[in-house]
Write a protein that holds these residues in place. Structure first.
Motif, short mmCIF file in Angstrom:
data_model
loop_
_atom_site.label_atom_id
_atom_site.label_comp_id
_atom_site.label_asym_id
_atom_site.label_seq_id
_atom_site.Cartn_x
_atom_site.Cartn_y
_atom_site.Cartn_z
N GLN A 106 0.83 -1.21 0.00
CA GLN A 106 0.00 0.00 0.00
C GLN A 106 0.86 1.26 0.00
O GLN A 106 0.63 2.19 -0.78
N VAL A 107 1.88 1.29 0.85
CA VAL A 107 2.70 2.50 0.92
C VAL A 107 3.57 2.63 -0.33
O VAL A 107 3.84 3.75 -0.80
N HIS A 108 3.98 1.52 -0.92
CA HIS A 108 4.75 1.57 -2.17
C HIS A 108 3.87 2.12 -3.29
O HIS A 108 4.34 2.92 -4.12
N GLY A 109 2.60 1.71 -3.32
CA GLY A 109 1.69 2.28 -4.30
C GLY A 109 1.53 3.78 -4.13
O GLY A 109 1.45 4.53 -5.11
N ARG A 110 1.52 4.23 -2.88
CA ARG A 110 1.43 5.66 -2.61
C ARG A 110 2.66 6.39 -3.14
O ARG A 110 2.56 7.50 -3.69
N ILE A 111 3.83 5.78 -2.96
CA ILE A 111 5.06 6.37 -3.48
C ILE A 111 4.97 6.53 -4.99
O ILE A 111 5.46 7.51 -5.57
N GLN A 112 4.30 5.57 -5.65
CA GLN A 112 4.15 5.61 -7.10
C GLN A 112 3.02 6.53 -7.56
O GLN A 112 2.76 6.64 -8.75
N GLY A 113 2.32 7.16 -6.62
CA GLY A 113 1.31 8.13 -6.99
C GLY A 113 -0.13 7.68 -6.79
O GLY A 113 -1.06 8.41 -7.14
N GLU A 114 -0.35 6.49 -6.22
CA GLU A 114 -1.72 6.03 -5.98
C GLU A 114 -2.36 6.78 -4.82
O GLU A 114 -1.68 7.31 -3.95
N ASP A 115 -3.70 6.81 -4.81
CA ASP A 115 -4.43 7.48 -3.74
C ASP A 115 -4.40 6.64 -2.46
O ASP A 115 -4.37 5.41 -2.51
N PRO A 116 -4.46 7.29 -1.29
CA PRO A 116 -4.48 6.54 -0.03
C PRO A 116 -5.78 5.77 0.13
O PRO A 116 -6.85 6.23 -0.29
#
Length: 341
Positions: free
Chosen positions: A304-314
Motif C-alpha cells: 500500500q505504501v509503495h503504491g502511494r510512493i508511485q502516486g496512488e491514492d491513499p
C-alpha cells in the motif's frame, strides 16, 4: 558489474525501458512478456542498481521507516518479516524505529523522518496519541500508512479483524461450557481494544450470555497490565471461570499472577489470548491463543505504501486473509459443571 546497457542488450530492448521497469516507474508502458524478459535478463546478469545515483535522479531514498511501540515485542516479529519480504521484492530497505523516537518536536523524530532519509512511513501507534500528531508534518509531504488504527491526518491504513479474533477466542470458551467469562482489555479508547471488546460482547450476546461489569478491565497490553487485571478479576470470591485477554503479553502477566494467587490454570480459570508468539508456546501452562495475520499485514501495508510512493491514492484496508485461527494449548479446559454459574 553489469550495467543497464548490458541488461538492455540481453533483453533486446532500450535502456530507458530497462530503467523504467527495474525502478517500477509508474509511467512504464511495456507488455508483461517484455517486463518479464527484462527482469530475467537482470537476474541472469546479476544486475545491481546504483542506489545512490537512482536516489539523486528520483529524489527517493528507496527506504521506508517501520515504527512500532516496542522493538522487543514478540508479536511484531511477523509484521517486520512481512514488511521486509515485500520491501526486498521492490529493492527497498526498511529502517526500524520505536514510537518514542517520534516524540513531537524531538531530535530523533527529525533524524528518522527528516532530511529525505525515508520515502514513506509505516506506523503502529500504540497507546500514545501524541505519536500520530508527531508525524503530521511528514504526512503532509510523504506517504504514511497507519497500522491497526485509522487516523484523520494519515488516511492510509491497514488493520486486522480484531473483532473476529475476539469472537473466535470467546466462542472457544463458550464451547468448553464457560459462562462466567471476563475480558482483560487494553486502555480505553485504543482502536484495537475497542474492536476486541466489541467482538467479546457480540459473541457473548449471540448465545444469550450477559457480561458482568465487574468482569471487564481496561489496564493495557503489557505483562504488568495483565497482573493488574488478574488482581482485579481473581482476588475475590466472585470470580470468572474463564478470561479472554486482549493481548498475549498481558495474558502472560495474568497467568503468572494467577498462579501467585494460588489458582490453577486451567482447573480454576481458563485463559485464552489474542495473538500468538513464541512466548505463549513457552509459558506454563502454554497459552491457548488466536493467531492474527501479522505477516500478511506487513506485506500488504508495504504494498500500500509503495503504491502511494508511485502516486496512488491513499486507502484503508482490512487484512483478513488468512482468517484468525484458534491454537489450543493447555491454558483452557472444560469447565466443571458445579462452577458454571
Amino acid at each position: 558489474m553489469a550495467t543497464l546497457n548490458d541488461v538492455a542488450a540481453r533483453a533486446g530492448v532500450s535502456v530507458s525501458a530497462v530503467s523504467r521497469v527495474l525502478s517500477d516507474a509508474p509511467e512504464t508502458r511495456v507488455s508483461d512478456e517484455t517486463r518479464e524478459r527484462i527482469k530475467r535478463a537482470a537476474r541472469e546478469l546479476d544486475y545491481r542498481p546504483n542506489s545512490a545515483g537512482r536516489a539523486l535522479r528520483s529524489a527517493r531514498s528507496n527506504v521506508v521507516a517501520l515504527v512500532v511501540p516496542d522493538l522487543m515485542n514478540a508479536i511484531f516479529i511477523e509484521l517486520v518479516r512481512g514488511v521486509e519480504d515485500a520491501a526486498i521484492q521492490h529493492d527497498y530497505l526498511v529502517l526500524m524505529g520505536r514510537t518514542e523516537d517520534l516524540e513531537p518536536g524531538g531530535e530523533r523524530a527529525q533524524k528518522l523522518l527528516g532530511e529525505g532519509r525515508v520515502d514513506a512511513l509505516l506506523l503502529q501507534p500504540g497507546d500514545d496519541p501524541s505519536v500520530v500528531d508527531a508525524i503530521a508534518g511528514f504526512a503532509e509531504q510523504k506517504p504514511v500508512v497507519i497500522l491497526n488504527s485509522v487516523e484523520a491526518n494519515a488516511p492510509g491504513s491497514a488493520t486486522m479483524p480484531d473483532d473476529v479474533g475476539a469472537r473466535v477466542a470467546v466462542r472457544h470458551l463458550i464451547d468448553l461450557g464457560h459462562e462466567r467469562i471476563a475480558f482483560a482489555g487494553g486502555v480505553p479508547g485504543n482502536p484495537t481494544n475497542v474492536r476486541r471488546e466489541s467482538g467479546f460482547r457480540a459473541q457473548m450476546a449471540s448465545v444469550g450470555l450477559d457480561v458482568d461489569p465487574t468482569f471487564v478491565t481496561s489496564f493495557g497490553y503489557t505483562a504488568v497490565d495483565g497482573e493488574r487485571a488478574a488482581d482485579a478479576l481473581l482476588s475475590g470470591e466472585h470470580r470468572p471461570t474463564a478470561i479472554f485477554v486482549a493481548n498475549v503479553n498481558a495474558a502472560i502477566g495474568l497467568l503468572s499472577r494467577a498462579r501467585r494467587l494460588g489458582l490453577a490454570v486451567p482447573a480454576d480459570v481458563s485463559i485464552v489470548a489474542l495473538h500468538d508468539s513464541w512466548t505463549a508456546e513457552n509459558s506454563w501452562p502454554p497459552l491457548t491463543t488466536v493467531t492474527m495475520p501479522w505477516y500478511e499485514l506487513g506485506r500488504r501495508a508495504f504494498a500500500q505504501v509503495h503504491g502511494r510512493i508511485q502516486g496512488e491514492d491513499p486507502t484503508g484496508i482490512v487484512v483478513d486473509d488468512p482468517a484468525p485461527r484458534l491454537i489450543v494449548r493447555e491454558s483452557t479446559a472444560q469447565v466443571d459443571a458445579s462452577r458454571r454459574r
